[in-house]
Motif scaffolding. Structure first.
Motif, mmCIF file in Angstrom:
data_model
loop_
_atom_site.group_PDB
_atom_site.id
_atom_site.type_symbol
_atom_site.label_atom_id
_atom_site.label_comp_id
_atom_site.label_asym_id
_atom_site.label_seq_id
_atom_site.Cartn_x
_atom_site.Cartn_y
_atom_site.Cartn_z
ATOM 1 N N TRP A 1 0.829 -1.209 0.000
ATOM 2 C CA TRP A 1 0.000 0.000 0.000
ATOM 3 C C TRP A 1 0.863 1.259 0.000
ATOM 4 N N THR A 2 1.862 1.318 0.881
ATOM 5 C CA THR A 2 2.682 2.537 0.958
ATOM 6 C C THR A 2 3.553 2.706 -0.277
ATOM 7 N N ARG A 3 4.046 1.607 -0.841
ATOM 8 C CA ARG A 3 4.813 1.711 -2.085
ATOM 9 C C ARG A 3 3.951 2.303 -3.195
ATOM 10 N N LYS A 4 2.729 1.804 -3.296
ATOM 11 C CA LYS A 4 1.832 2.265 -4.358
ATOM 12 C C LYS A 4 1.424 3.715 -4.134
ATOM 13 N N GLU A 5 1.088 4.052 -2.897
ATOM 14 C CA GLU A 5 0.693 5.426 -2.581
ATOM 15 C C GLU A 5 1.850 6.396 -2.827
ATOM 16 N N ALA A 6 3.070 6.013 -2.450
ATOM 17 C CA ALA A 6 4.214 6.896 -2.663
ATOM 18 C C ALA A 6 4.387 7.198 -4.148
ATOM 19 N N TYR A 7 4.294 6.174 -4.993
ATOM 20 C CA TYR A 7 4.420 6.380 -6.435
ATOM 21 C C TYR A 7 3.292 7.270 -6.964
ATOM 22 N N LEU A 8 2.049 6.981 -6.581
ATOM 23 C CA LEU A 8 0.921 7.747 -7.086
ATOM 24 C C LEU A 8 0.985 9.203 -6.623
#
Length: 245
Positions: free
Chosen positions: A177-184
């Motif tokens: 979740w945090t990896r995806k949110e950071a990228y977005l």
């Protein structure tokens, strides 16, 4: 895994660190909200703008208000140090949204430095770079929350979670979740494209991830997960057709 610096509020609340990283180096800071919320609240009226103070005042839960104030005061102090202006004079704006062109894209200063802020109860992270950057920190979810949301992830990520023992799923979900949110957040699109568009992985180390971006997990206190995403220098923002499905 990236080890952030721990932000210490200056006694006078008006000046940032004397030593800043050289150009081209990611700068990542962690704010210990419980330790510094009182000092942040004292200096906030002289640093935050009217909109920030109003948003803080409308947060009903004390912990949410303390986290918002501490993280935004720290953000302005660090940006002021980079830009050579007083924290209260930092010009904060929004870039156009890459998806619709509206005025709700990535937060910006109008030039000079890219930054990202994320906070959850008790912890805040601040990232600064010469290129677009996104950071995210979250409390680890309950197992039931993982079951509810896992199906919205990339199919490979959903399978990875399903194959794990139940007790390991919250930590794995926090990572993805945090990896995806950071990228977005780095792209400036938030969750507008959903959670299934990119595969970043649930394992102890991020997968290759989106082209032109480097995603790294961030060391945070037990019970949290965090990640930072940095766009390669010279890499343009992704268009809808560029994002892997």
């Amino acid at each position: 895994m990236y080890q952030p610096d721990v932000f210490a509020f200056p006694e006078e609340g008006q000046s940032g660190p004397s030593l800043l990283p050289p150009p081209g180096v990611l700068s990542l800071w962690r704010v210990d909200v419980a330790r510094h919320c009182g000092q942040a609240a004292r200096v906030a009226p002289g640093i935050l703008d009217a909109g920030e103070l109003d948003r803080a005042a409308h947060l009903v839960v004390d912990a949410d208000r303390e986290c918002y104030v501490a993280s935004h005061v720290a953000l302005r102090i660090l940006l002021g140090a980079r830009l050579g202006v007083a924290p209260g004079a930092v010009p904060l704006t929004r870039e156009p949204c890459p998806s619709c062109g509206g005025p709700h894209g990535r937060p910006a200063t109008g030039g000079g430095v890219h930054f990202s802020l994320s906070h959850t109860r008790g912890v805040a992270l601040l990232a600064f770079a010469d290129v677009p950057v996104g950071v995210d920190v979250e409390l680890l979810p309950k197992t039931g929350v993982v079951s509810e949301i896992a199906g919205q992830l990339h199919p490979a990520e959903s399978r990875e979670l399903a194959e794990l023992p139940e007790e390991l799923r919250p930590a794995a979900f926090g990572r993805v979740w945090t990896r995806k949110e950071a990228y977005l957040k780095g792209e400036g699109i938030g969750l507008a494209d959903g959670l299934a568009a990119e595969h970043v992985g649930t394992g102890p180390r991020p997968g290759p991830g989106p082209a032109g971006w480097t995603i790294t997990d961030v060391r945070v206190p037990t019970g949290y997960a965090a990640a930072v995403a940095v766009r390669a220098a010279g890499q343009p923002a992704a268009r809808d057709g560029d994002r892997r499905r």
